[in-house]
Design an enzyme around this catalytic site. Structure first.
Site, PDB file in Angstrom:
ATOM      1  N   ASP A 178       0.861  -1.175   0.000  1.00 13.54           N
ATOM      2  CA  ASP A 178       0.000   0.000   0.000  1.00 13.54           C
ATOM      3  C   ASP A 178       0.903   1.233   0.000  1.00 13.54           C
ATOM      4  O   ASP A 178       2.078   1.166   0.395  1.00 13.54           O
ATOM      5  CB  ASP A 178      -0.883  -0.037   1.251  1.00 13.54           C
ATOM      6  CG  ASP A 178      -1.666   1.246   1.442  1.00 13.54           C
ATOM      7  OD1 ASP A 178      -2.417   1.618   0.528  1.00 13.54           O
ATOM      8  OD2 ASP A 178      -1.496   1.877   2.505  1.00 13.54           O
ATOM      9  N   ASP A 191      -0.146   5.107   0.801  1.00 11.61           N
ATOM     10  CA  ASP A 191      -0.372   6.137   1.817  1.00 11.61           C
ATOM     11  C   ASP A 191      -0.517   5.515   3.199  1.00 11.61           C
ATOM     12  O   ASP A 191      -1.388   4.680   3.431  1.00 11.61           O
ATOM     13  CB  ASP A 191      -1.608   6.961   1.446  1.00 11.61           C
ATOM     14  CG  ASP A 191      -1.466   7.564   0.056  1.00 11.61           C
ATOM     15  OD1 ASP A 191      -0.529   8.346  -0.139  1.00 11.61           O
ATOM     16  OD2 ASP A 191      -2.270   7.220  -0.822  1.00 11.61           O
ATOM     17  N   THR A 194      -2.823   0.187  -4.462  1.00 12.63           N
ATOM     18  CA  THR A 194      -3.346   1.432  -3.914  1.00 12.63           C
ATOM     19  C   THR A 194      -4.742   1.746  -4.427  1.00 12.63           C
ATOM     20  O   THR A 194      -5.191   1.204  -5.442  1.00 12.63           O
ATOM     21  CB  THR A 194      -2.386   2.589  -4.289  1.00 12.63           C
ATOM     22  OG1 THR A 194      -2.901   3.824  -3.797  1.00 12.63           O
ATOM     23  CG2 THR A 194      -2.222   2.693  -5.805  1.00 12.63           C
ATOM     24  N   GLY A 195      -5.392   2.651  -3.742  1.00  5.07           N
ATOM     25  CA  GLY A 195      -6.638   3.211  -4.251  1.00  5.07           C
ATOM     26  C   GLY A 195      -6.403   4.328  -5.242  1.00  5.07           C
ATOM     27  O   GLY A 195      -7.338   4.784  -5.902  1.00  5.07           O
ATOM     28  N   LYS A 206      -8.349  -5.462  -3.180  1.00  2.00           N
ATOM     29  CA  LYS A 206      -6.938  -5.736  -3.466  1.00  2.00           C
ATOM     30  C   LYS A 206      -6.642  -7.229  -3.491  1.00  2.00           C
ATOM     31  O   LYS A 206      -5.834  -7.692  -4.304  1.00  2.00           O
ATOM     32  CB  LYS A 206      -6.055  -5.021  -2.441  1.00  2.00           C
ATOM     33  CG  LYS A 206      -6.088  -3.497  -2.561  1.00  2.00           C
ATOM     34  CD  LYS A 206      -5.138  -2.822  -1.590  1.00  2.00           C
ATOM     35  CE  LYS A 206      -5.203  -1.307  -1.720  1.00  2.00           C
ATOM     36  NZ  LYS A 206      -4.258  -0.607  -0.827  1.00  2.00           N
ATOM     37  N   ASP A 248      -1.969  -0.505   5.899  1.00  2.86           N
ATOM     38  CA  ASP A 248      -2.368   0.121   7.159  1.00  2.86           C
ATOM     39  C   ASP A 248      -3.859   0.418   7.251  1.00  2.86           C
ATOM     40  O   ASP A 248      -4.383   0.598   8.349  1.00  2.86           O
ATOM     41  CB  ASP A 248      -1.603   1.433   7.356  1.00  2.86           C
ATOM     42  CG  ASP A 248      -2.114   2.536   6.428  1.00  2.86           C
ATOM     43  OD1 ASP A 248      -2.550   3.587   6.929  1.00  2.86           O
ATOM     44  OD2 ASP A 248      -2.099   2.349   5.197  1.00  2.86           O
ATOM     45  N   ASN A 297      -8.980  -0.737   3.681  1.00  2.00           N
ATOM     46  CA  ASN A 297      -9.011  -1.343   2.347  1.00  2.00           C
ATOM     47  C   ASN A 297      -7.821  -2.266   2.093  1.00  2.00           C
ATOM     48  O   ASN A 297      -7.741  -2.899   1.037  1.00  2.00           O
ATOM     49  CB  ASN A 297      -9.079  -0.267   1.260  1.00  2.00           C
ATOM     50  CG  ASN A 297      -7.882   0.667   1.262  1.00  2.00           C
ATOM     51  OD1 ASN A 297      -7.321   0.975   2.317  1.00  2.00           O
ATOM     52  ND2 ASN A 297      -7.496   1.128   0.097  1.00  2.00           N
TER      53      ASN A 297
END
Length: 268
Positions: free
Chosen positions: A8, A10, A42-43, A195, A218, A221
């Site tokens: 991930d 952020d 990631t999103g 994911k 973290d 998601n």
């Protein structure tokens, strides 16, 4: 044997300035030189991932980017699309209506810009900062945003957003999935997109299994990929629900090279 690591961005790979610290970069470069491949999961849209993919030289080492919470997987070297799934445009009017009724802003990513009716919204500006993308104002979101749309974000003050999230889950769970990537972001994606699902597609494409994968995250998601991976890692700064499903919790946060800790412990 771990051969691939999904990260991930952020709150995990990057610090508060959205940068990779030197120690973390050094550890990841060493891992790639040993043959480990990196997936940036990631999103964010692709445009928001490119600077980090370039910094880690993913094209050189055969890495991948997984964007929109799993709505798109791309081989970064060849730009081959390995998997994609888009939102049905029929859902957009409903999402606009519900976000407006609740007093929140809806937005989406289009190539190099963020599209929204409310460019002054502070949480839209947070998304702009994270992705380094300018904001493009549209008069009517549901008619002025061109297809395709991979995901929408409903953004706003966290406490009220949680209430809307619970309502939407009851109303649309048969056709859409919702994630909270940040306390102030509800991410709306096609049903079944997360994911873990997309990583499973990629691992099968590569002839690997989940046992070959480390996944580090973290946020809410990230829980699906942490549960899916052979070694699921939650950052020290992760949400409690994410720590609860992890195989390992780092001793250091994203501000303290927590990803470097994972690489040094399990890969180097």
């Amino acid at each position: 044997m771990y051969r691939i690591i999904a990260l991930d961005l952020d709150g995990t790979l990057t610090n508060a300035q959205k940068e990779i610290t030197p120690q973390t970069r050094e550890a990841l470069m060493k891992a790639q030189e040993m043959g480990v491949r990196i997936i940036l999961a990631t999103g964010r849209p692709p445009y928001g991932v490119v600077p980090l993919a370039e910094e880690l030289e993913l094209a050189r080492y055969g890495g991948f980017i997984l964007c929109y919470n799993g709505g798109l997987i791309q081989n970064y070297a060849t730009k081959e699309c390995i998997f994609e799934q888009k939102l049905s445009l029929e859902e957009i009017p409903y999402l606009c209506k519900r976000s407006s009724e609740a007093g929140f802003t809806i937005m989406t990513y289009k190539e190099t810009e963020i599209y929204t009716e409310n460019p002054a919204d502070e949480y839209v500006h947070k998304a702009s900062f994270i992705n380094k993308m300018p904001i493009h104002q549209v008069a009517h979101f549901q008619t002025d945003v061109p297809a395709p749309i991979y995901k929408c974000l409903i953004v706003g003050e966290p406490e009220g957003l949680h209430e809307l999230e619970e309502q939407l889950k009851e109303e649309v769970s048969d056709r859409l999935d919702l994630f909270r990537s940040m306390p102030y972001f509800i991410e709306v994606v096609p049903k079944g997109i997360n994911k873990a699902h997309s990583l499973d597609v990629l691992m099968k494409n590569l002839g690997l299994t989940r046992e070959n994968l480390i996944a580090v995250g973290d946020g809410w998601n990230d829980a699906s990929m942490i549960q899916y991976a052979g070694m699921g890692v939650a950052m020290a700064n992760a949400q409690p629900e994410v720590k609860a499903v992890a195989d390992y919790i780092t001793l250091r946060t994203n501000e303290e090279d927590g990803v470097a800790e994972v690489v040094e412990k399990f890969l180097l």
